[in-house]
Design a protein around this motif. Sequence first.
Motif, mmCIF file in Angstrom:
data_model
loop_
_atom_site.group_PDB
_atom_site.id
_atom_site.type_symbol
_atom_site.label_atom_id
_atom_site.label_comp_id
_atom_site.label_asym_id
_atom_site.label_seq_id
_atom_site.Cartn_x
_atom_site.Cartn_y
_atom_site.Cartn_z
ATOM 1 N N GLY A 104 -3.519 3.267 2.116
ATOM 2 C CA GLY A 104 -2.382 3.622 2.960
ATOM 3 C C GLY A 104 -1.813 2.424 3.701
ATOM 4 N N ILE A 105 -2.696 1.584 4.206
ATOM 5 C CA ILE A 105 -2.250 0.383 4.916
ATOM 6 C C ILE A 105 -1.403 -0.479 3.988
ATOM 7 N N GLN A 106 -1.891 -0.699 2.778
ATOM 8 C CA GLN A 106 -1.165 -1.567 1.855
ATOM 9 C C GLN A 106 0.136 -0.934 1.366
ATOM 10 N N LEU A 107 0.139 0.379 1.126
ATOM 11 C CA LEU A 107 1.357 1.038 0.672
ATOM 12 C C LEU A 107 2.440 1.004 1.749
ATOM 13 N N GLN A 108 2.049 1.203 3.014
ATOM 14 C CA GLN A 108 3.032 1.131 4.096
ATOM 15 C C GLN A 108 3.540 -0.300 4.252
ATOM 16 N N ALA A 109 2.651 -1.273 4.184
ATOM 17 C CA ALA A 109 3.080 -2.676 4.289
ATOM 18 C C ALA A 109 4.059 -3.015 3.172
ATOM 19 N N LEU A 110 3.770 -2.555 1.983
ATOM 20 C CA LEU A 110 4.663 -2.801 0.850
ATOM 21 C C LEU A 110 6.034 -2.166 1.090
ATOM 22 N N GLY A 111 6.042 -0.933 1.597
ATOM 23 C CA GLY A 111 7.302 -0.266 1.892
ATOM 24 C C GLY A 111 8.119 -1.009 2.932
#
Length: 198
Positions: A104-111
């Motif tokens: 989740g952390i990485q997906l939000q950062a990517l977004g």
Amino acid sequence: MLSIDSLIKQTRTYRRFDESVAIDRLQIVRWLGIVRQTPSARNAQPLKYIIITDTELCHEITAKQHWASMLPEWDGPSVGERPRAYLLQILDTDIAPAARFDEGIQLQALGLLATEAGYGTCIFGGHGKAEFSRRLGLPTHLSINAIIAIGKPREEVVLEEARNPEDVRYWRDKEGRHHVPKRPLSELIIEPNKPSIF
């Protein structure tokens, strides 16, 4: 430069893209160079990525995904509205059996990074994961965790307060704007009874 609160509000799920706007693979590599520096449980860092920019493979992935469960009459983006790239988020189970917080952390950062650069994303649990794993020749310890569509947004997403706290279904108006009701802040914060000291 956008403030962090504006950036968060603009980082939405987009389901329609301007297919005429390509995205440079090196741009995605740059984002991943930043994403890899996010916090990781036990600092295990078990997540890896496959970048897909091949047009035909992108179209195949697009056709397999379920784009909007709350809009059952809509079959997904049409020609001209499909994403130009995908990322496959991969869990390396030789490193860790799961990545519950990291993903989740990485997906939000990517977004956030995509939004800042004028792009948008849509995250899928990933229909067809087993098929794509076979096609890409992934060994059994590399498991597709999420599929992320990337492209130039071609729709307006409107955040609004939920009129009825029980109904947070997203919807589209006659002009094609995508409305996303959010529960009020008063429902988010819980004030439990303060226990007695004695």
